[in-house]
Design an enzyme around this catalytic site. Structure first.
Site, PDB file in Angstrom:
ATOM      1  N   HIS A   1      -6.799   1.234  -2.141  1.00 55.18           N
ATOM      2  CA  HIS A   1      -6.511  -0.192  -2.288  1.00 55.18           C
ATOM      3  C   HIS A   1      -5.051  -0.400  -2.670  1.00 55.18           C
ATOM      4  O   HIS A   1      -4.420   0.464  -3.261  1.00 55.18           O
ATOM      5  CB  HIS A   1      -7.395  -0.791  -3.378  1.00 55.18           C
ATOM      6  CG  HIS A   1      -8.837  -0.853  -3.002  1.00 55.18           C
ATOM      7  ND1 HIS A   1      -9.301  -1.630  -1.969  1.00 55.18           N
ATOM      8  CD2 HIS A   1      -9.921  -0.227  -3.516  1.00 55.18           C
ATOM      9  CE1 HIS A   1     -10.607  -1.477  -1.869  1.00 55.18           C
ATOM     10  NE2 HIS A   1     -11.015  -0.633  -2.789  1.00 55.18           N
TER      11      HIS A   1
ATOM     12  N   LYS B   1      -4.569  -4.844  -9.531  1.00 56.32           N
ATOM     13  CA  LYS B   1      -3.267  -4.819  -8.860  1.00 56.32           C
ATOM     14  C   LYS B   1      -2.233  -5.302  -9.872  1.00 56.32           C
ATOM     15  O   LYS B   1      -2.506  -6.144 -10.713  1.00 56.32           O
ATOM     16  CB  LYS B   1      -3.268  -5.744  -7.648  1.00 56.32           C
ATOM     17  CG  LYS B   1      -4.206  -5.293  -6.550  1.00 56.32           C
ATOM     18  CD  LYS B   1      -3.948  -6.051  -5.272  1.00 56.32           C
ATOM     19  CE  LYS B   1      -5.128  -6.067  -4.348  1.00 56.32           C
ATOM     20  NZ  LYS B   1      -5.765  -4.782  -4.084  1.00 56.32           N
TER      21      LYS B   1
ATOM     22  N   TYR C   1       0.855  -1.172   0.000  1.00 50.08           N
ATOM     23  CA  TYR C   1       0.000   0.000   0.000  1.00 50.08           C
ATOM     24  C   TYR C   1       0.894   1.227   0.000  1.00 50.08           C
ATOM     25  O   TYR C   1       1.899   1.269   0.699  1.00 50.08           O
ATOM     26  CB  TYR C   1      -0.869   0.043   1.264  1.00 50.08           C
ATOM     27  CG  TYR C   1      -1.897  -1.040   1.351  1.00 50.08           C
ATOM     28  CD1 TYR C   1      -1.574  -2.288   1.859  1.00 50.08           C
ATOM     29  CD2 TYR C   1      -3.206  -0.819   0.939  1.00 50.08           C
ATOM     30  CE1 TYR C   1      -2.519  -3.284   1.955  1.00 50.08           C
ATOM     31  CE2 TYR C   1      -4.163  -1.803   1.040  1.00 50.08           C
ATOM     32  CZ  TYR C   1      -3.812  -3.041   1.551  1.00 50.08           C
ATOM     33  OH  TYR C   1      -4.755  -4.020   1.645  1.00 50.08           O
TER      34      TYR C   1
END
Lengths: 124, 395
Positions: free
Chosen positions: B302, B349, B294
Site C-alpha cells: 500500500h 499513510k 508507492y
C-alpha cells in the site's frame, strides 16, 4: 471517443455541456459496463448545467427490493455548493429521497457519495 | 499474466514466496525503457542501446486525458512503471477478463475486483448474522427479565460460549457463498454460440503521466483524435495547458496570456518531482489528497505517503490577477487539515504537504513559458505532517 458505443447515446448532452462531458462519459460507462446497471436513461438537468443518469442497480440478496438510483456526475476540478445539490433534487421528478454524486478524476477513478435531504439514520 | 481461469490466488496481502517471485518477475522494470545487459563494452562504456517500446496514445479533450486502446501497449505501460488506469477497472485494465470470467465461471474469478467483491459480500453477510444474533440475544434477555426477574448477560450462553459471532470465528455458510452469483444469467444451452466480447476498455493516462512519458522518457507518441497525426512536442505543450478549457477539439495555440500558475503546469511539476525520484505516483482522490506515492508499485505494498499539492505564489499580485482558482492556494482551515490527516492516518499513510512556489511574473518573464525550460524556476518543498499525542508518544 466518437467510436465508443456509448457515444451516440450521449453525444447531444456532451455537446450541450462540454465542461462536464468527460465526467458524464466516464460515469455512464462505469455504471453500464462495469457496475452493470439496467434500464439506464440519461436526464438533462439545466439547473445544474449537466446531465444526470438514472438507472437500476443490480439487486443483491440483502436489498429490500429493486432500487432506482439517480447519479449526478461532476469532476474533481469543479467546485460545487449546497444550492447546486438542492437544485439537483428539485429538478428531478419524482423527487428522490437520495441522490448519488459521482466525483471523477482525470485518471478515471470515480468515487460515489450518497446525498440525502436532511438527516437520515443509517441502516442497521 | 492472464487473469482468466487462474488456478491459484493469494489471500489479501499475504503472498506466498512463489507468488512474490512471479510478481517481481512481471513487474521487474520500473520504467518502459529497458536497459539490456551490455554484451560488450568499449573503454568501460556499454555499447548496447536502450530498448524503447514507442507506444501510441490518442488525446481526448473532453476527458482531458490520453487513451491507449492497444492492449499490448496498455499492458506494457502498466507493467513497467504502473502508468495509467483502466477506465472500467480498479487499476490495470481487467474488464474483458471479468466479462469472460462471468460467462465461464459464474462468479469464481480472480481479478482483484472479483476478489474484493467476494470479500465485501462475505463481510456484509457476517454483519447481518451478527445483527440478527444481537437482536435475538437482547430479546431473550428482555423476556428473561420480564418473566423471571433475573438479569442474564445477553451475549453469552449458559455454558459460557459466545452466541454473537465475532469476525475472527465466523465462517460463511454454503448458502451465502452460492448466493454470490454473477447477475448475468447464462441459460444452459448458450455455451455453443457465444460471440467474442469486444473490449470496450482502454488504458487512460492523465495529462501528467502522458507528458512525463512523452517529454521525460520519450517513449510515447500522442495522436490528434480527429486527424490521427502525431502531435509535436510544442503542440502537446500548448494543448495540455489549454486542456482546462471545456472543448471537444484540442486547442493547439499557445495559451494567451501564458501564465505560470496554469493548473497543468503546477500539478505536472509535483508529478515529475516524485516520479524522477523513483516513486510510483498515482491519483489520491480516494483519500482526499492529490497524489499517492508507492515505493515500488500498487501490487507490492500500500502507498506510504499521501501528497497534498499546495501552490504558493511568490507575488500575491499574480494570485489576485489569476484567471485560475488553484486548489489549496488559499490557507487551509485547521479543521480541514485535521480531517485530511485523520483520513490518512486511519489507513496508515503519512501526509506530506508539498509546497510548489510559482515564480513572480515581475521577476521572470512569461515568455519563458514557451517551453518546459520554465520548470527550472519553480521549486518544491515538503512538510511532513504527523499527529503528536504527548501522553502516548514517549519514544
Amino acid at each position: 471517443m466518437q467510436n465508443h458505443p456509448s457515444y451516440p447515446v450521449l453525444s447531444q448532452l456532451l455537446a450541450k455541456y462540454p465542461a462536464t462531458g468527460g465526467a458524464l462519459f466516464q460515469v455512464y460507462n462505469d455504471l453500464t459496463l462495469a457496475q452493470r446497471w439496467t434500464d439506464v436513461e440519461v436526464l438533462d438537468l439545466p439547473a445544474c448545467k449537466r446531465a444526470a443518469i438514472k438507472g437500476q442497480r443490480p439487486t443483491t440478496d440483502t436489498d429490500r427490493g429493486p432500487s432506482i438510483c439517480v447519479v449526478v456526475p461532476c469532476s474533481l476540478s469543479e467546485s460545487i455548493s449546497t444550492s447546486w445539490l438542492r437544485a439537483a433534487f428539485t429538478s428531478l421528478d419524482p423527487l428522490p429521497s437520495e441522490i448519488y454524486v459521482a466525483i471523477t478524476s482525470e485518471d478515471t477513478s470515480t468515487v460515489y457519495y450518497k446525498i440525502s435531504q436532511g438527516i437520515v439514520k443509517p441502516p442497521v | 499474466m492472464s487473469l482468466i481461469n487462474q488456478t491459484s490466488h493469494s489471500k489479501g496481502s499475504f503472498k506466498s514466496s512463489s507468488r512474490r517471485a512471479e510478481t517481481a518477475r512481471v513487474y521487474a522494470h520500473p520504467i518502459p525503457i529497458i536497459f539490456p545487459e551490455p554484451t560488450y563494452k568499449f573503454l568501460g562504456l556499454s555499447l548496447t542501446r536502450p530498448l524503447n517500446p514507442h507506444c501510441t496514445a490518442v488525446f481526448d479533450p473532453l476527458t482531458r486525458s490520453a487513451w491507449i486502446s492497444n492492449s499490448g501497449d496498455a499492458t506494457l505501460l502498466w507493467q513497467r512503471g504502473f502508468f495509467g488506469k483502466g477506465d472500467l477497472s480498479r487499476s490495470e485494465p481487467s474488464w474483458l477478463a471479468r466479462q469472460i470470467n462471468a460467462r465461464q465461471m459464474k462468479g469464481k474469478g480472480f481479478t482483484s475486483e472479483e476478489i474484493t467483491a467476494k470479500r465485501r459480500a462475505e463481510r456484509k453477510q457476517f454483519k447481518l448474522d451478527r445483527a440478527k444474533a444481537m437482536a435475538a440475544a437482547a430479546a431473550e434477555a428482555e423476556t428473561a427479565f420480564n418473566e423471571q426477574g433475573r438479569v442474564i448477560a445477553p451475549g453469552i450462553a449458559p455454558d459460557g460460549t459466545r452466541i454473537i459471532p465475532s469476525a475472527a470465528t465466523w465462517k460463511p455458510t454454503s448458502a451465502s457463498v452460492l448466493s454470490e452469483q454473477s447477475p448475468l444469467d447464462v441459460a444452459p444451452g448458450e455455451e455453443e454460440d457465444i460471440e467474442p466480447i469486444k473490449d470496450l476498455e482502454h488504458l487512460q493516462l492523465s495529462l501528467q503521466e502522458a507528458f512525463f512519458l512523452v517529454w521525460a522518457l520519450d517513449c510515447l507518441t500522442i495522436l490528434h483524435p480527429e486527424t490521427n497525426m502525431s502531435f509535436t512536442l510544442a503542440e502537446i505543450w500548448n494543448t495540455f495547458q489549454n486542456a482546462h478549457i471545456p472543448s471537444s477539439v484540442p486547442q493547439l495555440n499557445a495559451p494567451s496570456p501564458p501564465r505560470f500558475d496554469n493548473p497543468f503546469l503546477v500539478s505536472y511539476i509535483a508529478y515529475h518531482h516524485y516520479r524522477s525520484l523513483g516513486w510510483v505516483v498515482k491519483s489520491g482522490i480516494k483519500f482526499c489528497v492529490d497524489y499517492l506515492l508507492y515505493k515500488r508499485g500498487p501490487v507490492f505494498q500500500h502507498a506510504e505517503f499521501a501528497i497534498v499539492v499546495i501552490p504558493v505564489y511568490e507575488d500575491p499580485e499574480d494570485q489576485a490577477n489569476s484567471p485560475f482558482t488553484l486548489q489549496n492556494a488559499e490557507p487551509f482551515t485547521w479543521s480541514w487539515l485535521s480531517t485530511i490527516n485523520r483520513v490518512n492516518s486511519q489507513v496508515q499513510k503519512t501526509l506530506i504537504l508539498s509546497y510548489i512556489t510559482i515564480p513572480a511574473e515581475s521577476r521572470v518573464s512569461p515568455t519563458i513559458l514557451s517551453s518546459p525550460a520554465c520548470f527550472a524556476h519553480y521549486s518544491v518543498r515538503e512538510v511532513v505532517l504527523r499527529r503528536f499525542i504527548p501522553a502516548r508518544m514517549r519514544d
